[in-house]
Design a protein around this motif. Structure first.
Motif, short mmCIF file in Angstrom:
data_model
loop_
_atom_site.label_atom_id
_atom_site.label_comp_id
_atom_site.label_asym_id
_atom_site.label_seq_id
_atom_site.Cartn_x
_atom_site.Cartn_y
_atom_site.Cartn_z
N UNK A 36 0.94 -1.21 -0.14
CA UNK A 36 -0.26 -0.11 0.12
C UNK A 36 0.86 1.40 -0.03
N UNK A 37 0.53 2.02 -0.77
CA UNK A 37 1.24 3.53 -0.61
C UNK A 37 2.26 3.38 -1.67
N UNK A 38 2.71 4.56 -2.00
CA UNK A 38 3.72 4.84 -3.20
C UNK A 38 5.05 4.54 -2.33
N UNK A 39 6.03 4.25 -2.89
CA UNK A 39 7.32 4.26 -2.37
C UNK A 39 7.86 5.63 -2.28
N UNK A 40 7.38 6.35 -3.23
CA UNK A 40 7.92 8.10 -3.05
C UNK A 40 7.33 8.53 -2.02
N UNK A 41 7.84 8.80 -0.92
CA UNK A 41 7.31 9.43 0.21
C UNK A 41 6.89 10.74 -0.04
N UNK A 42 5.76 11.24 0.53
CA UNK A 42 5.20 12.53 0.38
C UNK A 42 6.38 13.59 0.60
N UNK A 43 6.52 14.72 -0.18
CA UNK A 43 7.45 15.40 -0.21
C UNK A 43 7.01 16.95 -0.22
N UNK A 44 7.63 17.69 0.80
CA UNK A 44 6.96 19.04 1.07
C UNK A 44 7.66 19.72 -0.31
N UNK A 45 6.56 20.60 -0.82
CA UNK A 45 6.73 21.45 -2.04
C UNK A 45 8.14 22.00 -2.22
N UNK A 46 8.77 22.49 -1.31
CA UNK A 46 10.15 23.25 -1.37
C UNK A 46 10.99 21.97 -1.82
N UNK A 47 10.99 20.70 -1.42
CA UNK A 47 11.74 19.83 -1.72
C UNK A 47 11.68 18.95 -3.06
N UNK A 48 10.50 19.38 -3.66
CA UNK A 48 10.13 18.59 -4.70
C UNK A 48 11.04 18.49 -5.75
N UNK A 49 11.42 19.63 -6.21
CA UNK A 49 12.53 19.70 -7.21
C UNK A 49 13.81 18.78 -6.75
#
Length: 740
Positions: A523-536
């Motif tokens: 369940x869930x994406x292996x790509x953990x949720x990332x804060x917008x400022x660290x998305x790049x």
DNA sequence: CTCTCCCTT
């Protein structure tokens, strides 16, 4: 010891089974009634409110009165892994035995029980799985005694939650009890018999009593009576709870902006209500919760000032995807010495409704909303914010009365309880994909079409699932399960993933597919949720391991790398790539389980049957590699097509050439430097249907040219119909897989 | 350009 007198349970109370105030648990007061009722019935329906002690005490009461109950081995099922483990630990402590000896538990990936275990806590799913294998074994030995698991008592706990597995267990148990009762003369063997107890945390148990009292009601309405219908003797008992009174307050009118209203309510409670007493506020999801935390902080600082706010209030967020340490911080009570002037305010999803209990809560704020997955198929769904049920509203309010009298502030008018909310949430079986459930039922020796459901799934849902299973080769043209289906039922993954796995066993890439199947199942994406400022930064790191073939292969690359690392290096790897270590670790456990299952007879026979039955007519060149040598992932892609051919889509039209950034001689398999122009590229499913868009999170968007043919794991319905977890395929493989 | 309520074999 333990035989005879009901009063024996007092020793458990002395060991701490009583309340902190020294009163015995309510259920112990009723032990004699329970033993009497149990002895005189086939099915006992027991309602006991939270805190009455039913989950810990009932198995002990049955066991300790075995002269009257005849119980020396009992299994008790829980909806959640954590519940099974922690309740078992509690009972082992009460009985002063080591966990795994007299008292034990079994959940997926973990079995702490043995042949001497008399009280065994398991998840619903584990009992179903064990019933399946006992059924297969008994079919082989010509004995039709499915559900014969050597338990004298089967206890199904928390039945009011009505999750899929609960409903399957209820129907299965009823059928078996009726069968046995019908043939009681022929089979007087005591080992064959068991009694059933179903336990609910709510007093609304009439539906369960009715279900077990009624004769078999098969889904298709046919009167297919395999046994004389001697009705079951059903007794019901209601054990009063130990909850404190909760005053429920409502708004005059419906609230428009419930997040704002929730924040205001929390601030007001903090200002007006006496200490000590923490506040638990229910919102629908992470976005709302994060917003509410920020809003409340602002609000309080404006009215109290920064210093006082910091001193007086602790604001916490709580949701399931939060790291366990952070969850723990939200749950931990404030130190006793500060509770007279300090308050904790927790914004939570419905994890805090049942799964997590937060001590110290005296005030509840309820938005009346939650998120629910909508859509009858696993492959096409959306998550919508919907009103909760009346039962949920009561459950949420009840959270204010665990330790002392409390108050529940609802952000909706009282009439909404009846005008807007349904009485209960619809049972999961009426709104989920049925393919796996149907495989399970077939494996239990039951045909869905004759199954006695407490609530029937939709005819359309059953039809869709049957068609899928026939397409996948799990059922023959008469809808009878074959060896392929039996193998798929034995695999702890969805039907389409299971089919791809069997295909891979045949094609010789089972190990890679076991990894893929594990990744598709966690369940869930292996790509953990990332804060917008660290998305790049996350995108950049992610791109490093990405494959132009698509998301499925990209994630597999990451997983392979992860597995190749020393366990000590894995944490750093996950941090560097912004990847969820928890998800990958769960995938690793599932992967190892699949590798083991691959060795079992049922699964091997399924893969072999595929070879004989489905591929006999195929050209011998089917698996030969194309000129130019094999590409390492191609086998895997082809096997995925065998499972996911229903999820194939083709490019609807090429985008205007001006939008393509690549020069003509660049191959399709390369990434562009910048995100490409393919955002508006549309696909259509091979069976028609609405236009599909590739989800913006897909690596497909980094490609210079979109692939002509793809398959996907699921469709997500939000602002558009988005396909998620995408893989490029060759359309020729589709023809091969579907045999057209 | 978008996103993860809650569970589980």
């Amino acid at each position: 010891m333990g035989s005879g007198a009901v009063g024996h349970r007092e020793s458990a109370a002395a060991n701490g089974a009583g309340t902190p105030t020294g009163q015995p648990l309510p259920i112990l007061v009723h032990a004699r009634d329970i033993v009497d009722a149990y002895a005189a019935c086939d099915v006992l329906v027991l309602a006991g409110e939270t805190g009455c002690g039913k989950s810990t005490q009932l198995p002990q009461i049955l066991l300790d009165n075995r002269r009257r109950t005849g119980v020396s081995r009992v299994v008790i099922t829980q909806p959640r892994r954590l519940a099974a483990i922690s309740v078992a630990a509690r009972v082992a402590h009460e009985r002063e035995c080591e966990l795994g000896t007299q008292v034990g538990y079994a959940v997926r990936f973990e079995n702490k029980s043995g042949p001497g275990t008399q009280i065994r806590y398991v998840t619903h799913g584990v009992l179903l799985r064990e019933a399946c294998s006992s059924s297969t074994a008994s079919l082989r030995s010509q004995e039709h005694s499915a559900f014969h698991l050597n338990y004298d008592a089967v206890i199904i706990d928390e039945v009011h939650e009505r999750d899929l597995n609960t409903d399957l267990l209820l129907g299965m148990a009823k059928t078996k009890l009726l069968e046995r009762k019908g043939s009681a003369v022929a089979k007087s063997d005591a080992e064959e018999s068991f009694k059933l107890v179903v336990m609910s945390a709510t007093a609304d148990i009439a539906a369960f009593t009715d279900f077990f009292s009624a004769p078999c009601r098969p889904l298709n309405g046919s009167q297919r009576q395999v046994h004389p219908q001697t009705p079951l003797v059903v007794k019901q008992l209601i054990i009063p709870g130990r909850a404190f009174p909760v005053e429920r307050l409502f708004t005059e009118e419906p609230v428009q902006e419930y997040v704002n209203a929730a924040v205001t309510a929390c601030a007001q409670i903090h200002a007006d209500e006496p200490f000590p007493g923490d506040v638990l506020c229910f919102l629908s999801g992470q976005d709302e919760i994060d917003a509410a935390c920020a809003l409340l902080k602002d609000h309080l600082e404006r009215y109290l000032g920064k210093k006082r706010t910091k001193h007086e209030v602790l604001i916490m967020a709580l949701y399931a995807t939060l790291a366990p340490e952070e969850q723990q911080r939200a749950i931990e009570p404030l130190p006793v010495e500060v509770r007279a002037q300090r308050r904790k305010i927790i914004f939570s999803t419905n994890v805090a409704e049942t799964s997590i209990t937060i001590p110290g809560v005296r005030y509840v704020v309820d938005s009346g909303m939650c998120k629910m997955r909508v859509g009858t198929s696993a492959s096409q769904s959306s998550l919508q914010i919907v009103p909760i049920s009346r039962a949920q509203a009561a459950q949420r309010a009840g959270r204010a009365g665990r330790e002392c009298a409390g108050k529940a502030f609802s952000l909706y008018p009282e009439r909404a309880l009846f005008s807007v909310m349904p009485e209960f949430e619809p049972p999961e079986i009426t709104r989920c994909d049925l393919a796996s459930a149907m495989l399970t039922l077939f494996a239990l020796g039951t045909d869905v079409r004759h199954f006695d459901f407490m609530d029937a799934p939709s005819a359309q849902g059953v039809q869709n699932a049957l068609e899928l299973l026939v397409d996948l080769g799990a059922l023959d043209e008469h809808c009878e399960m074959n060896a392929v289906g039996r193998a798929m039922a034995a695999l702890p993954v969805g039907a389409m993933v299971g089919r791809a796995f069997l295909e891979a066993m045949r094609a010789g890439c089972a190990q890679s597919m076991a990894m893929m199947a594990a990744l598709l199942s966690v369940e869930g994406n292996i790509y953990a949720s990332v804060r917008p400022e660290r998305r790049a930064a996350a995108d950049k790191a992610r791109r490093h391991e990405a494959s132009a073939l698509g998301d499925m292969i990209s994630v597999l690359n990451v997983f392979e790398k992860y597995l190749s690392l020393h366990p000590r290096e894995r944490g750093a790897y996950c941090r560097d790539l912004f990847i969820s270590a928890r998800t990958l670790n769960a995938a690793r456990a599932a992967y190892e389980q699949l590798l083991k299952l691959q060795q079992t007879r049922t699964v091997r026979q399924g893969a072999n049957a595929l070879c004989r039955d489905v591929y006999r007519a195929r050209e011998p060149s089917w698996w030969s590699e194309p000129a130019g040598g094999p590409r390492p992932r191609m086998q895997l892609q082809r096997c995925l097509v065998a499972g996911f051919s229903r999820h194939a889509a083709s490019l609807l039209e090429a985008p205007p050439s001006s939008r393509l950034s690549g020069s003509p001689n660049q191959t399709a398999g390369e990434f562009a430097v910048a995100p490409s122009s393919s955002f508006n590229v549309r696909y259509k499913g091979l069976r028609g249907g609405p236009e599909l868009f590739v989800h913006p999170s897909s690596v497909i968007h980094w490609r210079r040219r979109p692939p002509h043919c793809i398959l996907y794991q699921e469709i997500l319905i939000t602002s558009k119909l988005y396909v998620r977890n995408v893989l490029e395929i060759d359309s020729a493989w589709l023809d091969e897989a579907t045999g057209s």
